[in-house]
Enzyme design. Sequence first.
Site, PDB file in Angstrom:
ATOM      1  N   GLY A  31      12.719   6.282   8.635  1.00 41.52           N
ATOM      2  CA  GLY A  31      12.474   7.901   9.441  1.00 41.52           C
ATOM      3  C   GLY A  31      13.544   8.591   8.841  1.00 41.52           C
ATOM      4  O   GLY A  31      14.046   8.531   7.771  1.00 41.52           O
ATOM      5  N   LEU A  33      11.871  11.578   8.282  1.00 43.79           N
ATOM      6  CA  LEU A  33      11.147  11.536   6.680  1.00 43.79           C
ATOM      7  C   LEU A  33      11.065  12.581   6.217  1.00 43.79           C
ATOM      8  O   LEU A  33      11.242  13.612   6.536  1.00 43.79           O
ATOM      9  CB  LEU A  33       9.673  10.910   6.885  1.00 43.79           C
ATOM     10  N   HIS A  37       9.351  10.488   1.668  1.00 45.66           N
ATOM     11  CA  HIS A  37       8.747   9.369   1.836  1.00 45.66           C
ATOM     12  C   HIS A  37       7.118   9.810   1.778  1.00 45.66           C
ATOM     13  O   HIS A  37       5.984   9.203   1.552  1.00 45.66           O
ATOM     14  CB  HIS A  37       9.015   9.829   3.120  1.00 45.66           C
ATOM     15  N   GLN A 148      12.344   6.465  -6.251  1.00 42.57           N
ATOM     16  CA  GLN A 148      13.008   6.238  -7.628  1.00 42.57           C
ATOM     17  C   GLN A 148      14.729   6.404  -7.689  1.00 42.57           C
ATOM     18  O   GLN A 148      15.575   6.360  -8.003  1.00 42.57           O
ATOM     19  CB  GLN A 148      12.588   6.710  -8.997  1.00 42.57           C
ATOM     20  N   ASP A 150      16.348   5.874  -5.141  1.00 40.22           N
ATOM     21  CA  ASP A 150      17.397   4.142  -4.681  1.00 40.22           C
ATOM     22  C   ASP A 150      17.262   3.940  -6.067  1.00 40.22           C
ATOM     23  O   ASP A 150      16.428   2.495  -5.425  1.00 40.22           O
ATOM     24  CB  ASP A 150      17.024   4.021  -3.307  1.00 40.22           C
ATOM     25  N   GLN A 153      18.634  -0.330  -5.569  1.00 37.94           N
ATOM     26  CA  GLN A 153      18.084  -0.397  -4.130  1.00 37.94           C
ATOM     27  C   GLN A 153      16.728  -0.999  -4.973  1.00 37.94           C
ATOM     28  O   GLN A 153      16.167  -2.148  -4.618  1.00 37.94           O
ATOM     29  CB  GLN A 153      17.545   0.274  -2.799  1.00 37.94           C
ATOM     30  N   MET A 184      15.146  14.790  -2.858  1.00 43.94           N
ATOM     31  CA  MET A 184      15.703  15.156  -1.541  1.00 43.94           C
ATOM     32  C   MET A 184      16.009  13.744  -0.873  1.00 43.94           C
ATOM     33  O   MET A 184      16.172  12.651  -1.607  1.00 43.94           O
ATOM     34  CB  MET A 184      13.587  14.333  -1.562  1.00 43.94           C
ATOM     35  N   SER A 185      16.419  13.924   0.204  1.00 49.67           N
ATOM     36  CA  SER A 185      17.355  13.029   0.621  1.00 49.67           C
ATOM     37  C   SER A 185      17.565  13.208   2.156  1.00 49.67           C
ATOM     38  O   SER A 185      17.809  13.816   2.840  1.00 49.67           O
ATOM     39  CB  SER A 185      18.253  12.627   0.729  1.00 49.67           C
TER      40      SER A 185
HETATM   41  O1  PAF Z   1      15.272   3.130   1.580  1.00 44.81           O
HETATM   42  C1  PAF Z   1      15.313   2.582   2.792  1.00 44.81           C
HETATM   43  O2  PAF Z   1      15.203   3.813   3.526  1.00 44.81           O
HETATM   44  C2  PAF Z   1      15.891   1.392   3.207  1.00 44.81           C
HETATM   45  O3  PAF Z   1      16.671   1.078   2.536  1.00 44.81           O
HETATM   46  C3  PAF Z   1      14.690   0.430   3.317  1.00 44.81           C
HETATM   47  C4  PAF Z   1      14.112   0.047   1.587  1.00 44.81           C
HETATM   48  C5  PAF Z   1      13.949   0.840   4.210  1.00 44.81           C
HETATM   49  C6  PAF Z   1      15.505  -0.548   3.926  1.00 44.81           C
HETATM   50  O4  PAF Z   1      15.670  -0.401   5.648  1.00 44.81           O
END
Ligand code: PAF
Length: 292
Positions: A31, A33, A37, A148, A150, A153, A184-185
């Site tokens: 969320g 957003l 996103h 990208q 993250d 991740q 953006m974050s």
């Molecule tokens: O990147 C994120 O927002 C979170 O790490 C994710 C991938 C939704 C997992 O909770």
Amino acid sequence: LNVIERTEEARSQLARWCADGKSVGLIPTMGALHAGHLSLAQRSRDECDRTVATIFVNPTQFGPGEDFSRYPRTLDDDLQALGEQGVDLVFVPAQRELYPPGFSTYVEPPDVARELEGQYRPGHFRGVATIVLKLFHILPATAAYFGQKDYQQLAVIRRMTRDLNLPIQIVGCPTVREPDGLAMSSRNRYLSAADRPRALGLWSALQAAAQLFEQGQRDAPAIEQHMIQSLLQHGVDSIDYARVVDAESLMAVSPISGSAVALIAARIGNTRLIDNLILSSQTTTDRGTGDE
Ligand code: PAF
């Protein structure tokens, strides 16, 4: 826009789409957003018949003392934005829906999770891998879209998907930036007016790294030193890491031979930000475009 809170209901909807032969794109989010996103949702809309987003602030990926309780929660705005983006379904489970009493099974994340964020946020990728695997099972989509921004991740999720033979395509999407370059974050909301210019230090340091690389510098520690100087000049409060590593394995590499990635985690006030930039002889075009 169909908003679903229950696992079984979400699973049934996905099964109906699957029976109809529809391809499904999945956008997992926590969320709060932003345009990054929404670019993932747009990409899924372009590539898949149906698009599903999830909104869940996942407690298992936050360490003690991290920002789980104050993480921004903006559900009404998020649903409105996803509706406008043409998303078909949003899965918004309560915590006990995904972590009922007695929950105790976790994913052991791959090697690529060990350094960088893994070192500064122990347990973080265990939580990420666990929730992402759960979401892949609840919502068996054709493809899942991740930013990208993250970078580590994304590498962890790609590796988990390969290692565990998950039948889903992982799509990495470029970082979306503010006009001045700030990535953006959702955590940018924490920045005060005084913090904001200092937050730009991450992007400036990454650009300085790219410039050195373009000039032919292939010594990773030399580029790292340059990034640290640049971050300090911009007045960031502390640096967790400023590293140049192999773009695939995220292992130390020097001299840089193929593609490398410069990654930074730094603190401005109470806000911890991360950003990265790929250093490649071919794709220095990642600069300026691109995603949380
Ligand atoms: O990147 C994120 O927002 C979170 O790490 C994710 C991938 C939704 C997992 O909770």
